[in-house]
Design a protein around this motif. Sequence first.
Motif, short mmCIF file in Angstrom:
data_model
loop_
_atom_site.label_atom_id
_atom_site.label_comp_id
_atom_site.label_asym_id
_atom_site.label_seq_id
_atom_site.Cartn_x
_atom_site.Cartn_y
_atom_site.Cartn_z
N ASN A 164 62.10 16.66 -46.06
CA ASN A 164 61.02 16.17 -45.19
C ASN A 164 60.91 14.66 -45.35
O ASN A 164 60.85 14.14 -46.47
CB ASN A 164 59.68 16.82 -45.55
N LEU A 165 60.91 13.95 -44.23
CA LEU A 165 60.69 12.51 -44.20
C LEU A 165 59.22 12.27 -43.84
O LEU A 165 58.71 12.87 -42.88
CB LEU A 165 61.63 11.85 -43.20
N ASP A 166 58.58 11.41 -44.58
CA ASP A 166 57.14 11.19 -44.43
C ASP A 166 56.83 10.53 -43.08
O ASP A 166 57.23 9.39 -42.82
CB ASP A 166 56.64 10.33 -45.58
N ALA A 167 56.11 11.24 -42.22
CA ALA A 167 55.76 10.70 -40.91
C ALA A 167 54.81 9.51 -41.02
O ALA A 167 54.67 8.72 -40.08
CB ALA A 167 55.13 11.80 -40.05
N ARG A 168 54.15 9.34 -42.16
CA ARG A 168 53.21 8.24 -42.34
C ARG A 168 53.90 6.95 -42.76
O ARG A 168 53.25 5.90 -42.87
CB ARG A 168 52.17 8.63 -43.40
N ALA A 169 55.21 7.00 -43.04
CA ALA A 169 55.92 5.81 -43.52
C ALA A 169 55.93 4.72 -42.45
O ALA A 169 56.15 5.01 -41.26
CB ALA A 169 57.35 6.18 -43.91
N PRO A 170 55.71 3.45 -42.84
CA PRO A 170 55.76 2.35 -41.87
C PRO A 170 57.20 1.95 -41.59
O PRO A 170 58.13 2.43 -42.23
CB PRO A 170 55.00 1.24 -42.58
N ASP A 281 75.20 18.18 -42.74
CA ASP A 281 74.28 18.95 -41.91
C ASP A 281 72.85 18.61 -42.31
O ASP A 281 72.39 18.93 -43.40
CB ASP A 281 74.55 20.44 -42.09
N LEU A 282 72.13 17.97 -41.40
CA LEU A 282 70.73 17.62 -41.63
C LEU A 282 69.80 18.37 -40.67
O LEU A 282 68.67 17.94 -40.43
CB LEU A 282 70.54 16.10 -41.44
N SER A 283 70.29 19.49 -40.15
CA SER A 283 69.53 20.21 -39.13
C SER A 283 68.21 20.77 -39.66
O SER A 283 67.31 21.10 -38.88
CB SER A 283 70.37 21.34 -38.54
N LYS A 284 68.08 20.89 -40.98
CA LYS A 284 66.84 21.42 -41.56
C LYS A 284 65.84 20.31 -41.90
O LYS A 284 64.80 20.59 -42.51
CB LYS A 284 67.15 22.24 -42.81
N ALA A 285 66.16 19.06 -41.51
CA ALA A 285 65.24 17.95 -41.79
C ALA A 285 64.01 18.04 -40.91
O ALA A 285 64.07 18.46 -39.74
CB ALA A 285 65.96 16.62 -41.58
N THR A 286 62.86 17.65 -41.46
CA THR A 286 61.60 17.61 -40.71
C THR A 286 60.91 16.27 -40.94
O THR A 286 61.25 15.53 -41.88
CB THR A 286 60.66 18.75 -41.16
N GLN A 287 59.95 15.95 -40.08
CA GLN A 287 59.13 14.76 -40.26
C GLN A 287 57.67 15.17 -40.13
O GLN A 287 57.13 15.31 -39.03
CB GLN A 287 59.47 13.69 -39.21
N PHE A 288 57.06 15.42 -41.29
CA PHE A 288 55.66 15.78 -41.34
C PHE A 288 54.91 14.76 -42.19
O PHE A 288 55.52 13.97 -42.94
CB PHE A 288 55.47 17.19 -41.93
N GLY A 289 53.60 14.79 -42.08
CA GLY A 289 52.77 13.83 -42.79
C GLY A 289 52.55 14.17 -44.24
O GLY A 289 51.40 14.17 -44.72
N THR A 290 53.61 14.49 -44.96
CA THR A 290 53.56 14.73 -46.41
C THR A 290 54.64 13.89 -47.05
O THR A 290 55.53 13.35 -46.36
CB THR A 290 53.78 16.21 -46.74
N LYS A 291 54.61 13.80 -48.36
CA LYS A 291 55.53 12.90 -49.04
C LYS A 291 56.98 13.36 -48.88
O LYS A 291 57.26 14.54 -48.63
CB LYS A 291 55.16 12.80 -50.52
N PHE A 292 57.86 12.39 -49.04
CA PHE A 292 59.30 12.65 -48.95
C PHE A 292 59.71 13.64 -50.04
O PHE A 292 59.34 13.49 -51.21
CB PHE A 292 60.06 11.33 -49.12
N ALA A 293 60.49 14.65 -49.65
CA ALA A 293 60.92 15.67 -50.61
C ALA A 293 62.23 16.29 -50.15
O ALA A 293 62.42 16.56 -48.96
CB ALA A 293 59.86 16.76 -50.78
N ILE A 294 63.12 16.51 -51.09
CA ILE A 294 64.37 17.23 -50.85
C ILE A 294 64.18 18.66 -51.32
O ILE A 294 63.96 18.91 -52.51
CB ILE A 294 65.55 16.58 -51.60
#
Length: 421
Positions: A164-170, A281-294
């Motif tokens: 998950n990539l943090d959607a809040r990141a600037p 393969d990054l098809s399971k990646a998401t962008q939600f408003g939580t901290k970055f996590a693998i």
Amino acid sequence: MGFQQGLTGLNASSKNLDVIGHNIANSQTVGFKASRTEFAEMVATAIGSAGGSNAGIGVQVDAIAQQFTQGNISITGNNLDVAINGNGFFQVRQPDGSMAYTRAGNFKLDDKGNVITNSMAQLMGYPVDPLTGQRSASSPVPLVFPTGAPIPARQTENIVVAMNLDARAPDAAGSAGPPPVPATPRSAYGTSVNVYDSQGVAVPVSLYFEKTADPNKWAIYTTLDETIQAPGSSTDFLEFDGNGALVSGSPFTLTVDPAQVNPNAGPTPPNAPNPFPVTIDLSKATQFGTKFAISDLTQDGYTAGQLTGINISPDGTILTRYSNGVSRPEGQIALASFRNTQGLADVGNNLWVETFSSGQPVMGTPTDGNFGALRSGALEDSNVDLTGELVAMMTAQRAYQANAQTIKTQDQVMSTLVNLR
């Protein structure tokens, strides 16, 4: 005269005691199946004789029938011990090349990696492609495992990343403000994994993600060098929709050059591993408003490894474990069933062979159709009921004594006749 009846009774009782003694002797034999003596009367017949006027002349042993009932299953903890819970026989190839069948699953590994019985018969099974898990042959073959040499290395072909990539990141570049926003270090959103070249040498691969001016778009890099972006087959960016789901940027292909792992190592030696492509393969990646996590990071390569253990599943699939951390299927145990199990011929060493009466074996795998399931780390006990056999032995002993008494009585009658004056 009653001698004939008594003699046949003695012979039949003696054979019955032999069978009972054999059962008792094998009450602790793995996979043993008890036998029982079946008797039939003997009658003196004559053509045209009236019904009911034929004299019985004794008894004969009509058959010695084995009872193929299920034995109790005892836990042993040895992974190469296997019990069949249900129908079926293990198929083994004897040292002379002939096939035999057994319920005794106390198998061993020899110095060549063959799965064998105590009588050196080889366990038969189906070879399995370790990469796909699919059977690679339709007929059973002796099961062999690489105990003497390591399994070869496998070059990495795929990397799968769930994150998950943090959607809040600037914007990673930052801004002068107001208020000013500092630049985000590239290492803030990154991960790395070791892939393996054709020789099984680990090659580190890093992935870094930078938020762009587009709030739903992230650039992909493979180094911390500001000028090098990841070479994508179609795009160098991950793009998400308004719900945080990935819409583009996966998969992409990265070329890994083993020679660039250590730039100070000098010239590339001759016959060094060539650069190789890796699909990411990054098809399971998401962008939600939580901290970055693998949440998951896997790759399908490995270095060479020695066999360290074997596990057998209920469907007969044999999973091998290696020193490189790899577990993979190497084979599947075959089972055989027969139209008439009573027709099998017992040849000793817990083995039976097929006969015309038993019919040819029907081959299959555990849990398939009417075949039973396997239990690893367990053995099937003898199905001998020791208490019942001891009672039967006493009954057979009384029958023997009674038949001997008929001979004694007949002898006394004969003696009386001979002494008539």
